[in-house]
Design an enzyme around this catalytic site. Structure first.
Site, PDB file in Angstrom:
ATOM      1  N   HIS A 137      64.040  49.348  37.181  1.00 26.63           N
ATOM      2  CA  HIS A 137      62.788  50.089  37.318  1.00 26.63           C
ATOM      3  C   HIS A 137      61.725  49.488  36.408  1.00 26.63           C
ATOM      4  O   HIS A 137      61.060  50.195  35.653  1.00 26.63           O
ATOM      5  CB  HIS A 137      62.995  51.579  37.005  1.00 26.63           C
ATOM      6  CG  HIS A 137      63.856  52.276  38.014  1.00 26.63           C
ATOM      7  ND1 HIS A 137      64.588  53.403  37.715  1.00 26.63           N
ATOM      8  CD2 HIS A 137      64.101  51.995  39.312  1.00 26.63           C
ATOM      9  CE1 HIS A 137      65.246  53.790  38.806  1.00 26.63           C
ATOM     10  NE2 HIS A 137      64.963  52.947  39.788  1.00 26.63           N
ATOM     11  N   HIS A 139      62.878  57.987  38.867  1.00 28.08           N
ATOM     12  CA  HIS A 139      62.820  56.703  39.562  1.00 28.08           C
ATOM     13  C   HIS A 139      61.358  56.388  39.882  1.00 28.08           C
ATOM     14  O   HIS A 139      60.497  57.256  39.827  1.00 28.08           O
ATOM     15  CB  HIS A 139      63.666  56.757  40.824  1.00 28.08           C
ATOM     16  CG  HIS A 139      65.140  56.771  40.542  1.00 28.08           C
ATOM     17  ND1 HIS A 139      66.081  56.493  41.490  1.00 28.08           N
ATOM     18  CD2 HIS A 139      65.820  57.028  39.405  1.00 28.08           C
ATOM     19  CE1 HIS A 139      67.288  56.567  40.966  1.00 28.08           C
ATOM     20  NE2 HIS A 139      67.153  56.895  39.699  1.00 28.08           N
TER      21      HIS A 139
END
Ligand SMILES: Cc1cc2nc3c(=O)[nH]c(=O)nc-3n(C[C@H](O)[C@H](O)[C@H](O)COP(=O)(O)OP(=O)(O)OC[C@H]3O[C@@H](n4cnc5c(N)ncnc54)[C@H](O)[C@@H]3O)c2cc1C
Length: 144
Positions: A82, A124
């Site tokens: 990420h 996320h």
């Protein structure tokens, strides 16, 4: 709070870039992870959980001092796919984009992706990229 960097490695555009996330360069990040690890260890010791957790295998009972736990974190922490912030929405000194997502020093070049997220989000990243895209489409439509 650690700030990494991405650089080209040559004139051939097919060359992979040099990416250094500089994980745990910031003491703040290290302390946050230390406190998190201590909390999780403590959580595992509560009566409701210790009954169902057979034993703590990692980092093990001998790794108990803050310094030992930090050393464990430094050896075992990993990224989570990420990555963000290489063109951060931030003051010009960080070299990213301004509040209209235009690259500093350009007149009409916007960046609209995860690279503009300045600090990591507690989730996320994908849905945030969708939101950034929707907001920027509105911004461009309004200014047209
Ligand atoms: C293994 C993995 C699992 C993940 N799981 C999740 C998840 O479950 N949930 C979640 O929310 N997020 C997840 N993520 C994170 C999420 O996918 C990314 O944060 C997100 O895709 C970033 O979007 P982006 O538009 O910034 O970049 P990208 O999605 O990488 O898009 C960049 C685009 O630019 C194109 N491109 C690159 N260079 C050029 C060029 N020179 N010219 C033209 N085009 C170019 C690329 O082909 C690509 O299509 C995961 C990431 C990975 C790697």
């Amino acid at each position: 709070m650690s700030r990494g960097n991405v650089h080209v490695t040559g004139v051939d555009p097919d060359l992979p870039p040099a990416i250094d996330p500089c994980f745990l360069n910031s003491d703040f990040d290290t302390i946050i992870l230390l406190e998190l690890l201590k909390f999780v260890i403590e959580l595992g010791r509560t009566s409701s959980l210790s009954d169902i957790i057979a034993q703590r295998t990692e980092p093990g009972p001998r790794v108990a001092s803050d310094n030992a736990l930090i050393s464990y974190i430094r050896s075992n922490a990993a990224g989570g796919s990420h990555l963000i912030g290489t063109a951060a929405l931030a003051p010009r000194k960080f070299g990213g984009v301004d509040s209209s997502l235009k690259v500093y020093g350009t007149s009409n070049l916007r960046i609209v992706d995860a690279s503009i997220i300045p600090n990591h989000i507690v989730s996320h990243t994908q849905s945030s990229v969708y939101a950034i895209s929707e907001l920027t489409a509105d911004m461009i439509t309004r200014s047209a």
